[in-house]
Design an enzyme around this catalytic site. Structure first.
Site, PDB file in Angstrom:
ATOM      1  N   SER A 215       5.310  18.956  13.188  1.00 51.52           N
ATOM      2  CA  SER A 215       3.900  19.369  13.696  1.00 51.52           C
ATOM      3  C   SER A 215       2.956  18.413  12.967  1.00 51.52           C
ATOM      4  O   SER A 215       3.005  17.094  12.932  1.00 51.52           O
ATOM      5  CB  SER A 215       3.740  20.725  13.492  1.00 51.52           C
ATOM      6  OG  SER A 215       2.586  21.087  14.156  1.00 51.52           O
ATOM      7  N   ASP A 435       6.750  21.735  24.785  1.00 56.44           N
ATOM      8  CA  ASP A 435       5.888  22.206  23.427  1.00 56.44           C
ATOM      9  C   ASP A 435       4.385  22.321  23.804  1.00 56.44           C
ATOM     10  O   ASP A 435       3.886  21.529  24.209  1.00 56.44           O
ATOM     11  CB  ASP A 435       6.329  21.222  22.382  1.00 56.44           C
ATOM     12  CG  ASP A 435       5.802  21.507  21.102  1.00 56.44           C
ATOM     13  OD1 ASP A 435       4.885  22.447  20.973  1.00 56.44           O
ATOM     14  OD2 ASP A 435       5.960  20.682  20.354  1.00 56.44           O
ATOM     15  N   HIS A 464       8.421  25.024  19.222  1.00 53.52           N
ATOM     16  CA  HIS A 464       7.483  24.140  18.544  1.00 53.52           C
ATOM     17  C   HIS A 464       8.337  24.212  17.108  1.00 53.52           C
ATOM     18  O   HIS A 464       8.310  25.053  16.334  1.00 53.52           O
ATOM     19  CB  HIS A 464       6.211  24.493  18.451  1.00 53.52           C
ATOM     20  CG  HIS A 464       5.390  23.413  17.437  1.00 53.52           C
ATOM     21  ND1 HIS A 464       5.115  22.410  17.912  1.00 53.52           N
ATOM     22  CD2 HIS A 464       4.732  23.789  16.167  1.00 53.52           C
ATOM     23  CE1 HIS A 464       4.218  21.738  17.000  1.00 53.52           C
ATOM     24  NE2 HIS A 464       4.012  22.421  15.990  1.00 53.52           N
TER      25      HIS A 464
END
Length: 524
Positions: A215, A435, A464
């Site tokens: 991320s 996502d 995610h």
């Protein structure tokens, strides 16, 4: 990008054991460098901080300059963990980061080392770290308590009074942060954190390092690689931030993607009407969800769950579909059985603020507000949010208020670096097509900027953080890359959707990944 502050229902016993062991102050702090010694020359002193699951785990702390342009000035410390390599031949350090910004990475080292195939993990010193300002690093930011105390004003400003209440709240947070951390805030940001990584590389005595980021951690890794391309051995970026939208535009794109993911959840609920009795038409189920939201505006469940808290509770479902059965049970109990207690319990598990929230959210805002320019004219925010809300009502305004302190932030923004890089070894990118937190286009953009990189796509996936979460195809690609450094574009099928389960406080394991998602931060 992500909520780093929410309670995670998926924290397994192994993870909680690690967290408990790491909660005490790190005891392996190095002695203060002599005046002539720079932070980069200070040796690391590793001491054992083993847990039952990770018996070889070690801890240390690293001294780095607060201001890297003044290396002889004030210093701060970063808290580190390590699982040492065991193979005769080592490929060097593998730094891991869970995202955020604001996520603590210390517990991630043990997880990654145990999740990788044994022969791969044996070749690396897997190193977790709390970035500057985070967790056990010192000083740790905490801009103010009570910012998320329920019941907050409705996130959707349906009238002037609601908008004013939300504006007062976010402005007060920004002002508090400036008052408490004026000396530190100018030095909290992605570029400063990336420069810390270079100090860590030097302290480790490594010619090159490898990096595995999830991320927001993908952006941090790309920025480090831009600054020091010759120091990168392997680079794994999972659930990839769009480097061209840092950060205001990225958040607007995120709003649209979260709405689509929420609709996917509601469609799953409709598919399992035999269990939840909320209807077989996804549109009708969506109407019932927004009816629940409106009812909570009039009477918050348990005196805790109003519309904003409801969004906080259901937003984690956009990150990991393993939470869907629990969220559906709470929805059905409220809407069908008129029982608010499961909804309150779901809020406590998924949405309520953790004790560490003050720190993690403070770092989140400090990094995002400093990294790049945000609109200072609230009229621009208002126009953009209403326009986006018309298409994506689920999280647009909630996300706006989460980031709105940046409209009033006390430090001047920097210019986000262009991470375009033709000097790296091949990087491996991994991305699910659906996502919500880091939409797919961001991975395509990053792939174009990192010359020679490869993109592995989880087709039809919506979670995610997808590597080391139970998808064998993806995990094999990561392991092969870490062994050899060779990467190629590929597609992997998504894992099966979860199945309804009986009411339980445990997260259903059917979709895999519960352990990983107990470690990753929300919104980044």
């Amino acid at each position: 990008m992500l909520h780093p502050l929410k309670k995670r229902a998926a924290v397994l016993l192994a993870i909680s054991t690690v967290a408990a062991a790491l909660a005490s102050p790190v005891t392996a702090a190095p002695a203060a460098p002599a005046p002539a010694e720079t932070a980069a020359q200070a040796a690391l002193r590793w001491t054992g901080c083993a847990t039952p699951r990770y018996p070889t785990l070690q801890c240390a702390s690293l001294t780095v300059p607060l201001d890297h342009d003044r290396p002889a000035g004030r210093t701060i410390t970063l808290a580190l963990t390590r699982v040492p390599h065991t193979a005769k031949t080592s490929q060097g350090p593998l730094l891991v980061n869970p995202g955020g910004p604001g996520g603590s990475g210390r517990a991630l080292a043990g997880f990654v080392a145990s999740a990788l195939p044994k022969d791969v993990a044996a070749q690396y010193d897997v190193i977790g770290f709390d970035p500057r300002g985070v967790g056990k690093s010192e000083p740790a930011l905490d801009c103010g308590s009570g910012h998320f105390t329920p019941v907050r004003p409705d996130s959707v400003p349906q009238d002037e009074a609601t908008e004013r209440a939300n504006l007062d709240r976010v402005r007060a947070f920004a002002e508090s942060c400036g008052a408490k951390h004026a000396d530190v805030l100018p030095h909290i940001g992605t570029v400063s954190a990336a420069r810390d990584i270079e100090v860590l590389r030097t302290a480790l005595g490594a010619e090159r390092i490898s990096y595995f980021g999830y991320s927001y951690g993908t952006y941090l890794g790309a920025v480090y690689a831009k600054l020091h391309p010759g120091r990168v051995h392997r680079l794994v970026l999972d659930s990839v931030v769009d480097p061209t939208g840092v950060w205001y535009e990225d958040n607007l794109a995120q709003d649209l993607a979260f709405d689509a993911r929420h609709k996917a959840f509601l469609a799953w609920v409709a598919q399992h009407d035999a269990t939840y009795r909320l209807g077989t038409d996804p549109a009708a189920v969506e109407t019932r969800w927004y009816t629940m939201r409106q009812a909570l505006r009039q009477a918050p469940a348990g005196g805790k769950v109003g519309p904003a808290e409801l969004e906080d509770t259901y937003m984690p479902g956009g990150y990991y579909n393993g939470y869907w059965p629990s969220l559906a049970e709470a929805f059905a109990a409220y809407a069908v059985k008129e029982d608010p207690k499961p909804l309150v319990a779901a809020y406590e598990r998924f949405g309520a603020v953790e004790p560490s929230a003050g720190n993690s959210y403070s770092v989140y805002t400090a990094v995002q507000c400093r990294d790049s320019a945000w609109p200072r004219d609230w009229n621009e925010w208002r126009a953009d949010m209403w326009r986006t809300h018309a298409k994506a009502p689920f999280m647009t305004w909630n996300n706006a208020w989460y980031n709105a302190p940046c409209a009033f932030w006390p430090t001047e923004p920097l210019r986000a670096p262009d991470v375009t890089n033709a000097d790296l070894p091949p990087a491996l990118l991994l991305q699910a097509t659906d996502d919500a937190a880091t939409p797919f286009d961001g991975a395509v953009s990053m792939r174009e900027k990192l010359s020679g990189s490869a993109l592995v796509v989880e087709e039809g996936g919506g979670n995610h953080g997808i590597a080391l979460s139970g998808n064998k195809c993806l995990d094999e690609k990561v392991a092969a890359y870490l062994r050899t450094g060779r990467a190629a574009d590929a597609t992997c099928p998504a894992q099966a959707a979860p199945q309804p389960t009986a009411a339980t406080r445990a997260v259903p394991p059917s979709a895999g990944g519960a352990a990983l998602h107990g470690l990753l931060g929300f919104r980044g």
